[in-house]
Scaffold this motif. Sequence first.
Motif, mmCIF file in Angstrom:
data_model
loop_
_atom_site.group_PDB
_atom_site.id
_atom_site.type_symbol
_atom_site.label_atom_id
_atom_site.label_comp_id
_atom_site.label_asym_id
_atom_site.label_seq_id
_atom_site.Cartn_x
_atom_site.Cartn_y
_atom_site.Cartn_z
ATOM 1 N N GLU A 117 11.546 -5.388 19.052
ATOM 2 C CA GLU A 117 11.118 -4.124 18.456
ATOM 3 C C GLU A 117 10.063 -4.436 17.398
ATOM 4 O OE1 GLU A 117 12.883 -0.346 15.887
ATOM 5 O OE2 GLU A 117 14.252 -1.671 16.987
ATOM 6 N N LEU A 118 8.857 -3.977 17.635
ATOM 7 C CA LEU A 118 7.739 -4.213 16.718
ATOM 8 C C LEU A 118 7.345 -2.889 16.083
ATOM 9 C CD1 LEU A 118 5.526 -5.976 15.468
ATOM 10 C CD2 LEU A 118 4.157 -5.569 17.521
ATOM 11 N N VAL A 119 7.396 -2.860 14.743
ATOM 12 C CA VAL A 119 7.021 -1.666 13.988
ATOM 13 C C VAL A 119 5.900 -2.037 13.033
ATOM 14 C CG1 VAL A 119 7.780 0.132 12.386
ATOM 15 C CG2 VAL A 119 9.357 -0.719 14.145
ATOM 16 N N ILE A 120 4.781 -1.342 13.147
ATOM 17 C CA ILE A 120 3.644 -1.566 12.256
ATOM 18 C C ILE A 120 3.315 -0.241 11.575
ATOM 19 C CG2 ILE A 120 1.210 -2.192 12.092
ATOM 20 C CD1 ILE A 120 1.605 -4.064 14.427
ATOM 21 N N VAL A 160 -3.008 2.410 1.388
ATOM 22 C CA VAL A 160 -3.006 1.284 0.442
ATOM 23 C C VAL A 160 -2.175 0.092 0.922
ATOM 24 C CG1 VAL A 160 -3.412 2.783 -1.549
ATOM 25 C CG2 VAL A 160 -1.052 2.296 -0.822
ATOM 26 N N GLU A 161 -1.383 0.265 1.950
ATOM 27 C CA GLU A 161 -0.447 -0.805 2.321
ATOM 28 C C GLU A 161 -0.370 -0.974 3.829
ATOM 29 O OE1 GLU A 161 3.761 -1.948 0.451
ATOM 30 O OE2 GLU A 161 3.919 -0.319 1.911
ATOM 31 N N TYR A 162 -0.067 -2.209 4.212
ATOM 32 C CA TYR A 162 0.124 -2.555 5.626
ATOM 33 C C TYR A 162 1.472 -3.262 5.738
ATOM 34 C CZ TYR A 162 -1.510 -3.569 10.361
ATOM 35 O OH TYR A 162 -1.676 -3.591 11.717
ATOM 36 N N LYS A 212 -0.839 -5.398 0.373
ATOM 37 C CA LYS A 212 -1.748 -4.333 -0.056
ATOM 38 C C LYS A 212 -3.063 -4.500 0.691
ATOM 39 C CE LYS A 212 -4.120 -2.350 -4.039
ATOM 40 N NZ LYS A 212 -4.438 -2.462 -5.479
ATOM 41 N N LYS A 213 -3.626 -3.387 1.134
ATOM 42 C CA LYS A 213 -4.859 -3.434 1.904
ATOM 43 C C LYS A 213 -6.048 -3.704 0.989
ATOM 44 C CE LYS A 213 -5.454 -0.328 5.097
ATOM 45 N NZ LYS A 213 -5.514 0.971 5.800
ATOM 46 N N SER A 214 -6.917 -4.575 1.484
ATOM 47 C CA SER A 214 -8.132 -4.879 0.735
ATOM 48 C C SER A 214 -9.185 -3.811 1.008
ATOM 49 C CB SER A 214 -8.658 -6.259 1.146
ATOM 50 O OG SER A 214 -9.893 -6.507 0.530
ATOM 51 N N THR A 215 -9.931 -3.484 -0.010
ATOM 52 C CA THR A 215 -11.008 -2.490 0.139
ATOM 53 C C THR A 215 -12.337 -3.139 0.474
ATOM 54 O OG1 THR A 215 -11.422 -2.578 -2.255
ATOM 55 C CG2 THR A 215 -9.900 -0.880 -1.457
ATOM 56 N N SER A 216 -12.355 -4.477 0.502
ATOM 57 C CA SER A 216 -13.608 -5.172 0.806
ATOM 58 C C SER A 216 -13.917 -5.069 2.288
ATOM 59 C CB SER A 216 -13.523 -6.645 0.390
ATOM 60 O OG SER A 216 -12.492 -7.277 1.127
ATOM 61 N N HIS A 217 -15.137 -5.375 2.649
ATOM 62 C CA HIS A 217 -15.576 -5.285 4.051
ATOM 63 C C HIS A 217 -14.874 -6.335 4.894
ATOM 64 C CE1 HIS A 217 -18.219 -4.587 7.434
ATOM 65 N NE2 HIS A 217 -18.496 -5.887 7.486
ATOM 66 N N LYS A 218 -14.344 -5.890 6.007
ATOM 67 C CA LYS A 218 -13.643 -6.822 6.910
ATOM 68 C C LYS A 218 -14.647 -7.514 7.802
ATOM 69 C CE LYS A 218 -9.474 -3.963 7.172
ATOM 70 N NZ LYS A 218 -9.940 -2.916 6.292
#
Length: 353
Positions: A335-338, A343-345, A305-311
């Motif tokens: 094969e690389l899939v991103i 909300v998600e990575y 889950k992606k963080s909402t804090s400052h990177k």
Amino acid sequence: MIKSRWRQFFELLILFMLVIYGMNLLTLTVFTRETIRFVNVRAGIFGLINFLEFYIFFRWAVSKYFPAKDWLRFSLVVSGNVIVFNLFRYAMSFLLFPKIQLYQGYRYDLISKQRIEVYITFKQYFLMGLWTGFVLLLAAFAWYYFKHWLDEDHRRALLQQQKAKAESGFLKMQLNSHFLINSLNSIYSLSLVGSPEVVSANRTLAQLISYMVNQPDDITYRCSIKEELAYLEDYISLQTLRTGCPEGVQVNFQESLPGKSIAPLLLVPFVENAFKHGVTNQAQFPVVIELEADEACILFKVRNKKSTSHKDKVGGIGLENVRKRLELIYPGKHELVITETEVEYFSSLMIKW
């Protein structure tokens, strides 16, 4: 050097004689003892003489004096070679094989009413020999440029390999420095709160650094899957010490793995990215790390889950470097899939052995 030249000499000899014998055998329509003798003399004995003339052209005139633009020596070798071998071939033909090399047929003499055999004169033979020498000189030039092309192609391949090795080493160095900075930041965070886990974290970090340092920069080097997974587990344990939430990470590694090898330090950037930019301290939103492999390929997945804090601004090169390393090490075999949503990575890497 001497052995190499002798090897080249015999390799050229075998190739030359195969071509000459092949060309002569293709012209035969009837295979008799006489025709076979004819081929053995013209392709075998005189083919060997022609090869020696060709090799002298190639070895000295074309390979030595022509590139140096020493036209005097080039001309002397070419003209001397043609004259000497023409005289030698004619002497061999006249003394030993006149019927095969010089005989042209016969003419009928009206006065004596007899058939008179006709042979090629020395002048005619010499002129024919000039053409033979010209063809052999062209063959020497053709072989010289073909060999030069092969050498240049091999040199380009070596340069490309060295370039790829240097790039791979540089990219791996960037990954290592990126990882080291983040790990030191994690240990620093533990020390700020006086965590007793600092000692364990330092020990784990030392093991991780030792693993990285011991990996050679050779682009062809591979480590076992088990070694790479042990490295990943140490890295994850180091990060969970920082987060204080072991439940925030779910690791699902296949228990039985094939005895295959993989390029080292390719998988950790995906895990590092999840800890860096994802939510790792909430059990209800865990980082999920999965690996499975068979005899055909390996599949590695990371979901967070992606963080909402400052990177933070440190790093940002991990996954981009992985892309470059994959192109260098596994071209056409990965094969690389991103996938990134609000909300998600999700990252998925498949590598074929």
